[in-house]
Design an enzyme around this catalytic site. Structure first.
Site, short mmCIF file in Angstrom:
data_model
loop_
_atom_site.label_atom_id
_atom_site.label_comp_id
_atom_site.label_asym_id
_atom_site.label_seq_id
_atom_site.Cartn_x
_atom_site.Cartn_y
_atom_site.Cartn_z
N ASN A 113 53.70 40.44 47.89
CA ASN A 113 54.90 41.09 47.33
C ASN A 113 54.50 41.67 45.98
O ASN A 113 54.29 40.94 45.02
CB ASN A 113 56.02 40.04 47.17
CG ASN A 113 57.20 40.59 46.39
OD1 ASN A 113 57.35 41.81 46.25
ND2 ASN A 113 58.03 39.70 45.88
N LYS A 136 56.26 43.51 44.02
CA LYS A 136 57.38 43.65 43.06
C LYS A 136 57.37 45.05 42.47
O LYS A 136 57.10 46.02 43.17
CB LYS A 136 57.29 42.56 41.99
CG LYS A 136 57.10 41.17 42.58
CD LYS A 136 57.33 40.07 41.61
CE LYS A 136 56.98 38.74 42.25
NZ LYS A 136 57.55 37.61 41.57
N HIS A 181 64.89 37.92 48.49
CA HIS A 181 64.00 37.35 47.47
C HIS A 181 64.84 36.80 46.32
O HIS A 181 65.88 37.36 45.98
CB HIS A 181 63.03 38.43 46.97
CG HIS A 181 61.92 37.88 46.13
ND1 HIS A 181 62.09 37.56 44.81
CD2 HIS A 181 60.65 37.55 46.45
CE1 HIS A 181 60.95 37.07 44.34
NE2 HIS A 181 60.07 37.04 45.31
N GLU A 209 64.54 37.01 43.25
CA GLU A 209 64.81 37.98 42.17
C GLU A 209 65.97 38.90 42.57
O GLU A 209 66.73 39.34 41.70
CB GLU A 209 63.53 38.76 41.83
CG GLU A 209 62.54 37.86 41.10
CD GLU A 209 61.08 38.24 41.26
OE1 GLU A 209 60.78 39.34 41.73
OE2 GLU A 209 60.23 37.38 40.93
N GLU A 237 60.54 29.70 49.06
CA GLU A 237 60.04 30.00 47.72
C GLU A 237 60.87 29.24 46.69
O GLU A 237 61.95 29.70 46.29
CB GLU A 237 60.16 31.51 47.44
CG GLU A 237 59.31 32.35 48.35
CD GLU A 237 58.89 33.64 47.65
OE1 GLU A 237 57.68 33.89 47.60
OE2 GLU A 237 59.76 34.36 47.15
N GLY A 279 55.99 32.90 39.86
CA GLY A 279 55.50 33.55 38.65
C GLY A 279 55.34 32.60 37.47
O GLY A 279 55.18 33.04 36.33
N SER A 320 53.45 30.93 43.15
CA SER A 320 52.16 30.73 42.48
C SER A 320 51.04 30.36 43.45
O SER A 320 50.19 29.52 43.14
CB SER A 320 52.28 29.72 41.34
OG SER A 320 53.19 30.21 40.36
C1 PEP Z 1 56.90 36.14 44.93
O1 PEP Z 1 57.04 37.16 44.29
O2 PEP Z 1 57.50 36.01 45.99
C2 PEP Z 1 56.02 35.10 44.40
C3 PEP Z 1 55.89 33.98 45.07
O3 PEP Z 1 55.38 35.36 43.21
P1 PEP Z 1 54.13 34.53 42.58
O4 PEP Z 1 53.12 34.36 43.69
O5 PEP Z 1 53.62 35.41 41.48
O6 PEP Z 1 54.66 33.23 42.12
#
Ligand code: PEP
Length: 249
Positions: free
Chosen positions: A9, A11, A95, A97, A165, A171, A211
């Protein structure tokens, strides 16, 4: 036997030119990898360049969001038929976000997942608890509400992929331990079995996101209910994401 999915992803990162360059490098690095579906989800503006760069490789391209209507007066929105028309094969929905900053709810997730699946695309639908919810002991209740509220009508689709998630791990550099991930994934599979049927629950791929890095993916993938990763930061670099795709070594 569930085929693993490794999805990146991106973003709000990378122009069309940068996306094309990264995908060409990635395609070379993952060439010959069997038994893993590889997906990259760039911003809308880079989708066409990404599809072109991925052409002929095993890398599939997806969008990060969509509208639930196929067309209409919805300024700034992008419909699933438009995403499909570009040659995309996946779309992320729900997601955290989108939920946190753009008002996504389980009800809009339900409508968007329906729109994605109706167009023949694969849908990566995200669920996960916040830190406050985890600390309040509400993790499983939140996951059950999100799966039942957003996904219950869609659990029998072979093109539905669920991403667990935990919001506190996205992040932040804080990964859920493999045991924490396994507990959540097994719980989600159990909710799917009760909400749909046991065969559909056994078949649905459940990705872990939060992460994920080259050095923690193997331990996560060793868990019986972890079927892949949804990867943010570590997917922006082709070499790093290729190591995640090659988690078997
Ligand atoms: C994500 O954007 O879905 C995500 C898991 O980000 P990161 O791997 O940077 O934590």
């Amino acid at each position: 036997m569930r085929t693993p999915v490794m999805a990146g992803n991106w973003k709000m990162y990378k122009t069309a030119r940068q996306a094309g360059e990264t995908i060409r490098v990635l395609a070379g690095l993952v060439a010959g990898v069997d038994g893993v579906e590889v997906v990259i989800c760039p911003p809308f503006t880079a989708l066409a360049a990404a599809v072109e760069a991925a052409g002929g490789s095993g890398v599939a391209i997806g969008a990060q969001d969509c509208h639930w209507e196929n067309e209409g007066a919805f300024t700034g929105e992008v419909a699933v038929p438009m995403i499909a028309d570009l040659g995309c094969r996946y779309c992320i929905v729900g997601h955290s976000e989108r939920r946190q900053f753009f008002g996504e709810t389980d009800a809009t997730v339900d409508k968007k997942v329906a729109a994605v699946l109706a167009q023949g695309l694969h849908c990566i639908a995200c669920v996960g608890e916040t830190l406050a919810e985890r600390e309040a002991g509400q993790t499983l209740a939140v996951l059950e509400r999100q799966v039942r509220g957003g996904l219950s009508r869609h659990l029998t689709s072979p093109r539905l992929v669920i991403a667990y998630e935990p919001v506190w791990a996205i992040g932040t550099g804080k990964t859920a331990t493999p045991a924490q991930a396994q507990k959540a994934h097994a719980f989600i599979r159990g909710v799917a079995a009760r909400a749909a049927d046991p065969a559909a629950a056994q078949a649905v791929r459940i990705l872990y996101g939060g992460s994920v890095k080259p050095d923690n993916i193997a331990a996560l993938m060793a868990q019986p209910d972890v079927d892949g990763g949804l990867v943010g930061g570590a997917s922006l670099d082709a070499a790093s994401f290729a190591k995640i795709v090659r988690f078997r070594g």
